[in-house]
Design an enzyme around this catalytic site. Sequence first.
Site, PDB file in Angstrom:
ATOM      1  N   LYS A  79      14.952  -1.875 -14.407  1.00  0.00           N
ATOM      2  CA  LYS A  79      13.693  -1.758 -13.659  1.00  0.00           C
ATOM      3  C   LYS A  79      13.522  -0.326 -13.164  1.00  0.00           C
ATOM      4  O   LYS A  79      14.485   0.282 -12.675  1.00  0.00           O
ATOM      5  CB  LYS A  79      13.727  -2.751 -12.489  1.00  0.00           C
ATOM      6  CG  LYS A  79      12.459  -2.790 -11.640  1.00  0.00           C
ATOM      7  CD  LYS A  79      12.574  -3.839 -10.534  1.00  0.00           C
ATOM      8  CE  LYS A  79      11.305  -3.945  -9.709  1.00  0.00           C
ATOM      9  NZ  LYS A  79      11.376  -4.982  -8.654  1.00  0.00           N
ATOM     10  N   SER A 154       7.851  -8.354  -8.375  1.00  0.00           N
ATOM     11  CA  SER A 154       7.535  -7.068  -8.956  1.00  0.00           C
ATOM     12  C   SER A 154       8.375  -6.688 -10.179  1.00  0.00           C
ATOM     13  O   SER A 154       8.059  -5.713 -10.852  1.00  0.00           O
ATOM     14  CB  SER A 154       7.731  -5.976  -7.904  1.00  0.00           C
ATOM     15  OG  SER A 154       9.108  -5.894  -7.528  1.00  0.00           O
ATOM     16  N   SER A 178      10.803 -10.873  -5.779  1.00  0.00           N
ATOM     17  CA  SER A 178      10.477 -10.065  -6.963  1.00  0.00           C
ATOM     18  C   SER A 178      11.398 -10.254  -8.152  1.00  0.00           C
ATOM     19  O   SER A 178      11.101  -9.770  -9.247  1.00  0.00           O
ATOM     20  CB  SER A 178      10.443  -8.577  -6.595  1.00  0.00           C
ATOM     21  OG  SER A 178       9.298  -8.274  -5.841  1.00  0.00           O
TER      22      SER A 178
END
Lengths: 462, 60
Positions: A79, A154, A178
């Site tokens: 990420k 997210s 997330s």
Amino acid sequence: MVPDFLTIAEAARLIEKRELSPVELCDSRLDRIARLDDRLHSFIRVLGDDARAAAQAAEAEIAAGKYRGPLHGIPIGVKDIYETAGVATTGHSKVMQDHVPKADAFSVKKLRDAGAVVMGKLATHEFAFGGPSFDLPWPPARNPWDTTRFTGGSSSGTGAAVAAGLVLGGTGSDTGGSIRGPAAYCGLAGIKPTYGLISRAGILPLGFSLDHAGPMAWTAEDCATLLQAMAGHDPADPASASRPIPDYRAGLQSGAKGLRIGLIRHFYERDNEANAATRQAIDTAAKALEGLGCSVRDITLSPLADWAACGVTIMLSEAYAIHEHNLRRRFNDYGEIFRDRMALAGLITAADYVQALRRRRELIAELDDAMADLDLVMTAAAPSEAPPIDQVPKFTIMNPPSLTIAFNVTGSPAMSVCCGYTDAGLPLSFQIVGKRFEDATVLRAAHAYEQATPWRERRPEL
Amino acid sequence: MTRQELDAALARLGLDVPEKEREDIAAAAHLIAEMAARLRPPGGRDVSAEPAHVVKFPES
């Protein structure tokens, strides 16, 4: 010919037996990324040359008899809030698009040390909070099960890339859900481990006291493998726990028999009402766990809105403090969703924040008391299947109350587990939660459930 | 929260919020107020009720 979809465990068995070349596996994923990611937008940056070099090094080591373990030669994605040495780490934001760290995040270094091959940097909501946004330097990731649908966020790029088989696992972060949200909408397994188990050093923060790093993969077993590599004490993270790390994969073999589970039904039947398909899938999952020898009984906690008010107030306050300098100087360099949520955050008072911390102490005690004679609790991870990507409200984090942030408030290990599909073929999920530092019990229950049900056999058609 | 109150708060914060986004923020401000109310028990808390402390101090 390398299959389109492999779990980490499957690939690792083949690599260890030298029936699968890490270089071939890496090239097959790079081909797949080149073929599919124009539609999915899961990667911000593909690191093809670096990945191939790492795969070649892994292959040479393994050929020399130096097999490091089940991540050796495995392609993963990171990420884009995890810092990577010499490679831009942007938070998917114009504000940090030129930020090139000198060193890897602690957990990235640990994954590389375990032999994982980093294929690239994955899309996120802006600074792990805004989104899905269409006004950032990169588009939002799309859900591989239906590209008109939201991935959840997210850790949106990780959800999409793992579901699509572009990587075999990846990293996420979870301040209010997330990891568990994208895992739920993309049909993955994703665990937010106990607070302090994985170092946050080198990961762009959102809310210091709620931020958790963690793995996302196709199965609980693969999450256990990634967690094993990522966990460990780091003096650079003031919240890092210093305690022995258990063997998470070995713990999976114990089965779920005898586990005592509390079902927090009112969270998703009354407080944030889930749709019929989700409720039915969770009921069926609870019965399946009973069939495995667990006991399941309903429990009642404070209303979900209380947990959400506590968690969201803390998250917004800490995020505002982190971004205050740039918000004052570069407000319009942020995307609209992030900056407007931050403008709302600026309305929270210091007293609100301290009251939230005082409430947090009460809520932690409440869950500890409720779990005194339980091993796990379960509830929904999301109120429905993935919604259309263009129908996500700007202030969705505050209303309706989040189903996931309660366990950021308590720091408990919490995991999304796929428990079926809608008639349209979109994944459904439940959330399973353990006591702090009993992450192994969460993984054990999830693994037993996955082994007993057919949901891991289906993959998106792309 | 009225637009005037929001404009004053944003000015105090020093945020350059575009005009077209201010209505959205004003319309959502009640969510902050509702959360703030939920954090406070009707009779208040014991004065000694501590907050959660989740970050450890370095070991000496």
